[in-house]
Design a protein around this motif. Structure first.
Motif, mmCIF file in Angstrom:
data_model
loop_
_atom_site.group_PDB
_atom_site.id
_atom_site.type_symbol
_atom_site.label_atom_id
_atom_site.label_comp_id
_atom_site.label_asym_id
_atom_site.label_seq_id
_atom_site.Cartn_x
_atom_site.Cartn_y
_atom_site.Cartn_z
ATOM 1 N N SER A 12 2.481 25.997 9.198
ATOM 2 C CA SER A 12 1.055 25.689 9.332
ATOM 3 C C SER A 12 0.846 24.254 9.786
ATOM 4 C CB SER A 12 0.350 25.895 7.994
ATOM 5 O OG SER A 12 0.688 24.846 7.116
ATOM 6 N N TYR A 13 -0.275 24.030 10.464
ATOM 7 C CA TYR A 13 -0.620 22.687 10.915
ATOM 8 C C TYR A 13 -0.840 21.776 9.711
ATOM 9 C CZ TYR A 13 -2.230 19.289 14.280
ATOM 10 O OH TYR A 13 -2.349 18.184 15.063
ATOM 11 N N ALA A 14 -1.373 22.326 8.621
ATOM 12 C CA ALA A 14 -1.585 21.514 7.417
ATOM 13 C C ALA A 14 -0.264 20.946 6.910
ATOM 14 C CB ALA A 14 -2.270 22.340 6.335
ATOM 15 N N GLN A 15 0.802 21.751 6.943
ATOM 16 C CA GLN A 15 2.107 21.251 6.508
ATOM 17 C C GLN A 15 2.607 20.183 7.480
ATOM 18 O OE1 GLN A 15 3.844 21.935 3.625
ATOM 19 N NE2 GLN A 15 5.004 20.179 4.315
ATOM 20 N N PHE A 16 2.382 20.416 8.776
ATOM 21 C CA PHE A 16 2.732 19.417 9.783
ATOM 22 C C PHE A 16 2.028 18.104 9.479
ATOM 23 C CE2 PHE A 16 0.925 17.586 13.754
ATOM 24 C CZ PHE A 16 2.049 16.914 14.185
ATOM 25 N N MET A 17 0.724 18.186 9.173
ATOM 26 C CA MET A 17 -0.040 16.976 8.886
ATOM 27 C C MET A 17 0.467 16.311 7.617
ATOM 28 S SD MET A 17 -1.921 16.764 11.473
ATOM 29 C CE MET A 17 -2.890 15.368 10.966
ATOM 30 N N LEU A 81 -10.377 25.223 22.023
ATOM 31 C CA LEU A 81 -9.872 23.886 21.712
ATOM 32 C C LEU A 81 -9.756 23.801 20.197
ATOM 33 C CD1 LEU A 81 -11.943 21.350 23.877
ATOM 34 C CD2 LEU A 81 -9.573 22.036 24.200
ATOM 35 N N GLU A 82 -8.655 23.278 19.707
ATOM 36 C CA GLU A 82 -8.497 23.065 18.270
ATOM 37 C C GLU A 82 -8.551 21.574 18.002
ATOM 38 O OE1 GLU A 82 -5.781 25.032 15.039
ATOM 39 O OE2 GLU A 82 -4.659 23.456 16.063
ATOM 40 N N VAL A 83 -9.418 21.190 17.085
ATOM 41 C CA VAL A 83 -9.605 19.789 16.715
ATOM 42 C C VAL A 83 -9.142 19.634 15.271
ATOM 43 C CG1 VAL A 83 -11.284 17.931 16.471
ATOM 44 C CG2 VAL A 83 -11.583 19.644 18.264
ATOM 45 N N VAL A 84 -8.253 18.662 15.046
ATOM 46 C CA VAL A 84 -7.725 18.427 13.694
ATOM 47 C C VAL A 84 -7.896 16.953 13.358
ATOM 48 C CG1 VAL A 84 -5.686 18.486 12.216
ATOM 49 C CG2 VAL A 84 -6.019 20.270 13.933
ATOM 50 N N PHE A 85 -8.535 16.689 12.229
ATOM 51 C CA PHE A 85 -8.670 15.340 11.711
ATOM 52 C C PHE A 85 -7.980 15.298 10.349
ATOM 53 C CE2 PHE A 85 -12.661 16.067 14.100
ATOM 54 C CZ PHE A 85 -12.459 15.142 15.106
ATOM 55 N N ALA A 86 -7.151 14.302 10.107
ATOM 56 C CA ALA A 86 -6.514 14.115 8.805
ATOM 57 C C ALA A 86 -6.840 12.711 8.324
ATOM 58 C CB ALA A 86 -5.008 14.311 8.909
ATOM 59 N N ASN A 90 -10.793 11.100 0.645
ATOM 60 C CA ASN A 90 -11.475 12.383 0.470
ATOM 61 C C ASN A 90 -12.776 12.426 1.255
ATOM 62 O OD1 ASN A 90 -9.596 13.584 -1.253
ATOM 63 N ND2 ASN A 90 -10.438 12.533 -3.026
ATOM 64 N N ILE A 91 -13.182 13.637 1.613
ATOM 65 C CA ILE A 91 -14.439 13.856 2.313
ATOM 66 C C ILE A 91 -15.565 13.669 1.303
ATOM 67 C CG2 ILE A 91 -15.840 15.575 3.513
ATOM 68 C CD1 ILE A 91 -13.129 16.813 4.430
ATOM 69 N N ASN A 92 -16.518 12.774 1.632
ATOM 70 C CA ASN A 92 -17.572 12.450 0.681
ATOM 71 C C ASN A 92 -18.827 13.293 0.879
ATOM 72 O OD1 ASN A 92 -16.044 10.350 -0.546
ATOM 73 N ND2 ASN A 92 -16.511 9.055 1.204
ATOM 74 N N SER A 93 -19.311 13.374 2.105
ATOM 75 C CA SER A 93 -20.530 14.141 2.351
ATOM 76 C C SER A 93 -20.568 14.572 3.804
ATOM 77 C CB SER A 93 -21.773 13.291 2.039
ATOM 78 O OG SER A 93 -21.975 12.334 3.056
ATOM 79 N N LEU A 94 -21.512 15.444 4.120
ATOM 80 C CA LEU A 94 -21.662 15.910 5.500
ATOM 81 C C LEU A 94 -22.215 14.817 6.410
ATOM 82 C CD1 LEU A 94 -22.948 19.568 5.036
ATOM 83 C CD2 LEU A 94 -20.675 18.806 5.756
ATOM 84 N N GLU A 95 -22.845 13.778 5.829
ATOM 85 C CA GLU A 95 -23.395 12.690 6.630
ATOM 86 C C GLU A 95 -22.331 11.682 7.054
ATOM 87 O OE1 GLU A 95 -24.953 13.595 3.628
ATOM 88 O OE2 GLU A 95 -26.328 14.872 4.744
ATOM 89 N N ASP A 96 -21.142 11.714 6.439
ATOM 90 C CA ASP A 96 -20.048 10.816 6.784
ATOM 91 C C ASP A 96 -19.177 11.468 7.851
ATOM 92 O OD1 ASP A 96 -20.856 8.962 4.880
ATOM 93 O OD2 ASP A 96 -19.594 9.837 3.327
ATOM 94 N N ASP A 140 -9.935 18.852 0.703
ATOM 95 C CA ASP A 140 -9.326 17.697 0.072
ATOM 96 C C ASP A 140 -8.009 18.156 -0.531
ATOM 97 O OD1 ASP A 140 -11.259 15.826 0.643
ATOM 98 O OD2 ASP A 140 -12.436 16.293 -1.141
ATOM 99 N N VAL A 141 -6.943 17.427 -0.244
ATOM 100 C CA VAL A 141 -5.625 17.736 -0.784
ATOM 101 C C VAL A 141 -5.167 16.490 -1.526
ATOM 102 C CG1 VAL A 141 -3.280 18.480 -0.247
ATOM 103 C CG2 VAL A 141 -5.190 19.213 1.213
ATOM 104 N N GLY A 142 -5.336 16.477 -2.841
ATOM 105 C CA GLY A 142 -5.037 15.274 -3.604
ATOM 106 C C GLY A 142 -5.981 14.165 -3.175
ATOM 107 N N THR A 143 -5.427 13.058 -2.709
ATOM 108 C CA THR A 143 -6.264 11.941 -2.250
ATOM 109 C C THR A 143 -6.415 11.937 -0.732
ATOM 110 O OG1 THR A 143 -4.336 10.500 -2.130
ATOM 111 C CG2 THR A 143 -5.591 10.503 -4.201
ATOM 112 N N GLN A 144 -6.018 13.021 -0.079
ATOM 113 C CA GLN A 144 -6.138 13.111 1.367
ATOM 114 C C GLN A 144 -7.018 14.301 1.728
ATOM 115 O OE1 GLN A 144 -2.148 13.274 2.887
ATOM 116 N NE2 GLN A 144 -1.739 11.149 2.384
ATOM 117 N N SER A 145 -7.485 14.320 2.974
ATOM 118 C CA SER A 145 -8.321 15.427 3.413
ATOM 119 C C SER A 145 -7.946 15.819 4.832
ATOM 120 C CB SER A 145 -9.804 15.047 3.334
ATOM 121 O OG SER A 145 -10.033 13.856 4.049
ATOM 122 N N ILE A 146 -8.284 17.050 5.189
ATOM 123 C CA ILE A 146 -8.002 17.552 6.525
ATOM 124 C C ILE A 146 -9.178 18.407 6.972
ATOM 125 C CG2 ILE A 146 -6.745 19.584 5.687
ATOM 126 C CD1 ILE A 146 -4.895 19.235 8.157
ATOM 127 N N ALA A 147 -9.529 18.300 8.238
ATOM 128 C CA ALA A 147 -10.567 19.138 8.828
ATOM 129 C C ALA A 147 -9.967 19.778 10.075
ATOM 130 C CB ALA A 147 -11.793 18.322 9.205
#
Length: 192
Positions: A12-17, A81-86, A90-96, A140-147
């Motif tokens: 998975s891309y998440a494992q790659f990240m 198109l696949e867009v990945v942000f790591a 953590n992700i705080n809100s939709l406005e950030d 959110d994965v621990g103290t990290q996040s992925i979109a």
């Protein structure tokens, strides 16, 4: 950490990240090519800037362009198109934007093609959810996040290298605090 190669067919891309979370160990993520009986090869091609696929750069002073590169003798039919942000936070809100404040200028995704597509500008987590419609995961994965989001086109997008077609993502803000983040095109390619 040692560099590793991952295949989209077996990891998975998440494992790659997760494995690529330090600046000095960017792993290669490639799709194992498979060819159909007409010579089309299933492919994932990353938008890049001088060979670098990581869009986590500082484009706040001088915008940085990442483009899809194909040979002049190739046609690439893109279905999405696949867009990945790591992110390290953590992700705080939709406005950030991820754990950062909303982007001032955004990430502008545009295309120069025979069948023009609308320009997409991503500035917030809401834009990630709203603009990347097919599948979006904000986790959110621990103290990290992925979109992870996918832009599924209304009709397949044809990128013809002989006609100079191009897809470009322009980074117009400082994304350097993010972990490795990418934009890739998924479809089929064939030499002409």
């Amino acid at each position: 950490m040692a560099k590793k190669n991952y295949s989209v067919n077996d990891l998975s891309y998440a494992q790659f990240m997760a494995d690529s979370n330090s600046d000095d160990s960017i792993a290669a993520f490639t799709q194992v090519p498979t060819t159909d009986n007409r010579g089309w090869v299933h492919a994932r091609k990353f938008l890049n800037n001088a060979g670098s696929i990581g869009i986590n750069v500082d484009g706040s002073v001088t915008p940085v362009d990442f483009s899809l590169s194909i040979a002049a003798n190739e046609v690439f039919i893109i279905r999405e198109l696949e867009v990945v942000f790591a992110d390290k936070g953590n992700i705080n809100s939709l406005e950030d934007f991820m754990s950062l404040p909303a982007l001032t200028n955004g990430i502008l995704i545009s295309a120069t093609l025979a069948n023009p597509q609308p320009t997409i500008n991503i500035k917030t987590n809401y834009d990630i959810v709203n603009r990347l419609r097919r599948r979006v995961d904000l986790e959110d994965v621990g103290t990290q996040s992925i979109a992870v989001g996918e832009v599924l086109f209304q009709a397949p997008v044809v990128v013809d290298g002989s006609l100079g077609h191009q897809i470009t993502a322009t980074i117009q803000d400082d994304l350097s605090s993010l972990l490795l983040s990418t934009i890739s095109a998924i479809g089929v390619v064939k030499e002409i």
